[in-house]
Design a protein around this motif. Structure first.
Motif, short mmCIF file in Angstrom:
data_model
loop_
_atom_site.label_atom_id
_atom_site.label_comp_id
_atom_site.label_asym_id
_atom_site.label_seq_id
_atom_site.Cartn_x
_atom_site.Cartn_y
_atom_site.Cartn_z
N ILE A 110 -13.89 61.62 22.18
CA ILE A 110 -13.33 61.29 23.49
C ILE A 110 -14.25 60.31 24.23
O ILE A 110 -13.77 59.35 24.85
N LEU A 111 -15.56 60.54 24.15
CA LEU A 111 -16.50 59.61 24.79
C LEU A 111 -16.29 58.20 24.26
O LEU A 111 -16.22 57.24 25.02
N VAL A 112 -16.18 58.10 22.93
CA VAL A 112 -16.06 56.77 22.33
C VAL A 112 -14.74 56.10 22.73
O VAL A 112 -14.74 54.97 23.21
N ILE A 113 -13.62 56.83 22.61
CA ILE A 113 -12.34 56.16 22.93
C ILE A 113 -12.23 55.85 24.42
O ILE A 113 -11.70 54.82 24.80
N THR A 114 -12.77 56.74 25.27
CA THR A 114 -12.69 56.46 26.71
C THR A 114 -13.53 55.25 27.07
O THR A 114 -13.14 54.43 27.91
N THR A 115 -14.70 55.13 26.42
CA THR A 115 -15.54 53.96 26.68
C THR A 115 -14.78 52.68 26.29
O THR A 115 -14.71 51.73 27.07
N ILE A 116 -14.20 52.69 25.09
CA ILE A 116 -13.48 51.50 24.64
C ILE A 116 -12.33 51.19 25.59
O ILE A 116 -12.14 50.05 26.01
N ASN A 117 -11.57 52.24 25.98
CA ASN A 117 -10.44 52.01 26.89
C ASN A 117 -10.89 51.47 28.23
O ASN A 117 -10.23 50.60 28.80
N SER A 118 -11.99 51.98 28.76
CA SER A 118 -12.44 51.51 30.07
C SER A 118 -12.87 50.05 29.99
O SER A 118 -12.64 49.28 30.92
N PHE A 119 -13.49 49.68 28.87
CA PHE A 119 -13.88 48.28 28.69
C PHE A 119 -12.66 47.39 28.67
O PHE A 119 -12.71 46.24 29.08
N GLN A 120 -11.56 47.92 28.17
CA GLN A 120 -10.39 47.08 27.96
C GLN A 120 -9.45 47.05 29.14
O GLN A 120 -8.40 46.44 29.08
N CYS A 121 -9.80 47.74 30.21
CA CYS A 121 -8.94 47.79 31.39
C CYS A 121 -8.59 46.37 31.83
O CYS A 121 -9.44 45.61 32.25
N PHE A 122 -7.31 46.00 31.70
CA PHE A 122 -6.94 44.61 31.96
C PHE A 122 -5.70 44.48 32.84
O PHE A 122 -5.73 43.80 33.88
N ALA A 123 -4.60 45.16 32.46
CA ALA A 123 -3.33 44.97 33.17
C ALA A 123 -3.48 45.25 34.66
O ALA A 123 -2.96 44.51 35.50
N LEU A 124 -4.21 46.31 34.97
CA LEU A 124 -4.42 46.68 36.37
C LEU A 124 -5.00 45.53 37.16
O LEU A 124 -4.56 45.21 38.25
N ILE A 125 -6.01 44.90 36.56
CA ILE A 125 -6.72 43.85 37.29
C ILE A 125 -5.89 42.59 37.35
O ILE A 125 -5.77 41.96 38.40
N GLN A 126 -5.24 42.25 36.23
CA GLN A 126 -4.45 41.03 36.23
C GLN A 126 -3.31 41.13 37.25
O GLN A 126 -3.01 40.17 37.95
N LEU A 127 -2.68 42.30 37.35
CA LEU A 127 -1.51 42.42 38.21
C LEU A 127 -1.86 42.75 39.66
O LEU A 127 -1.10 42.46 40.56
#
Lengths: 304, 302
Positions: free
Chosen positions: B230-247
């Motif tokens: 969970i630590l690893v996937i959450t880290t990767i997901n947080s790094f990839q946070c994109f749609a929120l910021i773009q929109l």
């Protein structure tokens, strides 16, 4: 304090804690479901209700105006099929409908292709010993650990070179190449006893028959999980679509809503109608196949 | 059928050839897509990061030029800093929150467990665009629900422009990210807690261990692999946070929500600086690889 006494207080405490945690989880669940409630009710609210500074918790009358606006201009063909150089064009419909058609086509095609290729690859990676197996498997694991987005720029140039830019295939192919499905189905196939496969081979079945008649039926739950997982993920995948698709008739529903937002950035009624159109179908699919989906998530994590 | 006899000797070279050929025939459909649309772009990402590449002309080799420019770019450092804040806040909060929720709902009757699990997964299934749209409305200056509740309860005096204020924008993004990232960890934790040996827990409770003791001494070590994943996937997901910021913010106001992912997008698809964007992608991949390795190392030592 005697031992039985201590057990009693433990029990009383754990009962109180149980009730407390139930209440908190209930409140949290309410907060998590709220945005969805707000999308669905918002899509039926009138302009006045949307724009009111005091939130209208429940629409007084259900108006279809937002959906009418979403469907107001007929601007795209329902489909266009290219067959042997002929182009068959469907009737002209509102763009949002075309986006839905595109999204369904994209998700279903990605799902079918992923399941087929992943089942075949997962089977041999789990059950065959061959040269290069270790290398292929470590490449798969490495690719999964890397962020998907770093490949987007080269992918864009590759798709332009292949003349696939701004077609739905530019979104589908990278989804099929993403190795999560292979990883998942390899886990499932490893759970099948090797004797089953060998017995079938000794009975004289070909490799392909062994796969279709023995292996595939046995990893069906895994294929189901892979299917629903790919379907939901490709429906909701936004970044790839944003980069690959440009012309209005080729957009997917979520990309279409995002584009609409640029022009109607505060018409929240319209945006909620679009969001409802994008999310309600996929939520229904999720609720129906929930069991498979949960299984897919947990299986994919084993040895993750 | 000639191979049939040879299968008596499993180390036979001919059998190995046969197995290899069939294996690759089965792998072929997947490998076409994997090599063509995942592996090849990954390699190209590294190669192009050494070029000055843009649309409509040949790439020019500039060695480490992109990387040198990157390290001198203040927006890049700002983006890296913001990304790290997002990761450092959202990863621990996601893990603790989902572990608590999972352990609470896993004690409930089966129907309640699966209902709650579903509800917490809803924001993920709803899709990033729809989720972003509704939050945009909720955060809105005039018609947003947050300003209404804040004013009604007296927590704020006047409406706050949540997404337009550098003080709050990143916090708002993190809040939305949290709601969309706890779904999967909760599913994983519920199944991991189900798999914990019940007899051990009962034995400990029979000996008078409190709930807390039973949890930390027995369950926690057994769900450690899940926690790591969970630590690893959450880290990767947080790094990839994109749609929120773009929109929602497009990296603004004043770069206060600029992240690496958005800056890559901005350089590549607004400024058409492919090489520069790829160099950032390589750095991002290295940072993620290091973080994942550290997390694994730390988890294995425990």
């Amino acid at each position: 304090m005697s031992k039985s006494n201590r057990l009693d207080t433990n029990q009383a405490k754990s009962k109180a804690y149980y009730i407390f945690s139930f209440v908190v989880v209930f409140i949290l669940a309410f907060l998590f479901a709220f945005p969805l409630y707000w999308i669905i009710t918002g899509s039926f609210k009138t302009k006045q209700e949307i724009m009111s500074t005091t939130p209208v918790w429940f629409p007084s009358v259900f108006t279809g105006a937002n959906f009418e606006k979403l469907m107001s201009s007929r601007s795209a063909p329902l489909f266009d099929l290219k067959l042997f150089g002929y182009v068959i064009t469907g009737p002209t419909v509102p763009a949002a409908l075309r986006w839905l058609v595109n999204t369904v086509f994209m998700s279903v095609t990605s799902m079918l292709l992923t399941c087929l290729t992943a089942a075949m690859a997962g089977y041999v990676l789990a059950k065959k010993r061959f040269w290069g197996r270790g290398i292929i498997f470590s490449l798969i694991v490495c690719a999964m650990a890397l962020p998907k987005q770093v490949i987007l720029i080269p992918l864009l140039r590759e798709m332009s070179a292949l003349k696939m830019y701004d077609t739905i295939w530019a979104v589908i192919f990278p989804i099929v190449g993403w190795p999560f499905g292979v990883f998942l189905l390899k886990q499932f196939a490893e759970g099948i006893p090797t004797e089953m496969v060998e017995a079938c081979r000794i009975d004289g079945a070909s490799e392909w028959r062994t796969f279709t008649d023995v292996m595939f039926p046995m990893i069906k739950p895994g294929v189901g999980a892979c299917a629903i997982f790919t379907f939901i993920n490709s429906w909701n995948d936004y970044f790839m679509q944003l980069i690959m698709l440009t012309s209005s008739k080729n957009l997917t529903i979520s990309l279409g809503i995002a584009t609409m937002q640029a022009e109607n950035s505060t018409d929240f009624g319209l945006l909620m109608a679009g969001s409802a159109l994008a999310s309600v179908p996929i939520i229904i699919v999720f609720l129906i196949f929930q069991k498979y989906f949960t299984k897919g998530i947990t299986m994919g994590a084993v040895k993750g | 059928m000639a191979n049939k006899k040879i299968s008596v000797n499993p180390k036979s070279r001919r059998l190995m050839v046969h197995e290899t050929v069939t294996a690759y025939l089965f792998l072929l459909p997947f490998l076409i897509f994997f090599v063509g649309f995942v592996l090849y772009p990954m390699i190209m990402c590294i190669i192009t990061s050494f070029f000055d590449a843009t649309m409509g002309r040949e790439d020019i080799f500039i060695g480490f030029g992109n990387y040198k420019e990157l390290f001198a770019d203040p927006v890049f450092w700002k983006a890296l800093w913001n990304t790290l804040i997002i990761v450092l806040v959202s990863v621990p909060v996601t893990c603790i929150f989902s572990l608590w929720v999972a352990s609470a709902i896993s004690k409930m009757p089966v129907a309640a467990t699966s209902a709650f699990r579903c509800i917490f997964y809803l924001p993920v299934v709803t899709g990033s665009v729809a989720v972003t749209m509704v939050w945009k409305w909720m955060f809105n200056n005039y018609y947003g629900i947050f300003n209404y509740i804040g004013q009604a309860t007296g927590m704020i005096d006047q409406p706050i422009n949540w997404l337009g204020d550098p003080k709050y924008a990143l916090g708002c993004i993190i809040l939305i990210l949290l709601t969309t990232s706890v779904g999967q960890p909760i599913v994983l934790y519920v199944s991991a807690l189900d798999n914990v040996d019940k007899s051990l827990v009962e034995a400990a409770e029979g000996d008078g261990a409190t709930q807390m003791q039973a949890f930390w001494k027995i369950k926690w070590p057994q769900i450690m692999p899940t926690t790591l994943y969970i630590l690893v996937i959450t880290t990767i997901n947080s790094f990839q946070c994109f749609a929120l910021i773009q929109l929602l913010t497009s990296g603004g106001p004043n770069n206060s929500t600029m992240t690496i992912m958005y800056y890559i997008y901005y350089n590549a698809f607004k400024l058409y600086r492919y090489g520069y964007g790829n160099a950032m992608g390589v750095i991002l991949a290295i940072v993620i690889a290091i973080l994942s390795a550290v997390q694994f190392k730390a988890g294995q030592e425990k």
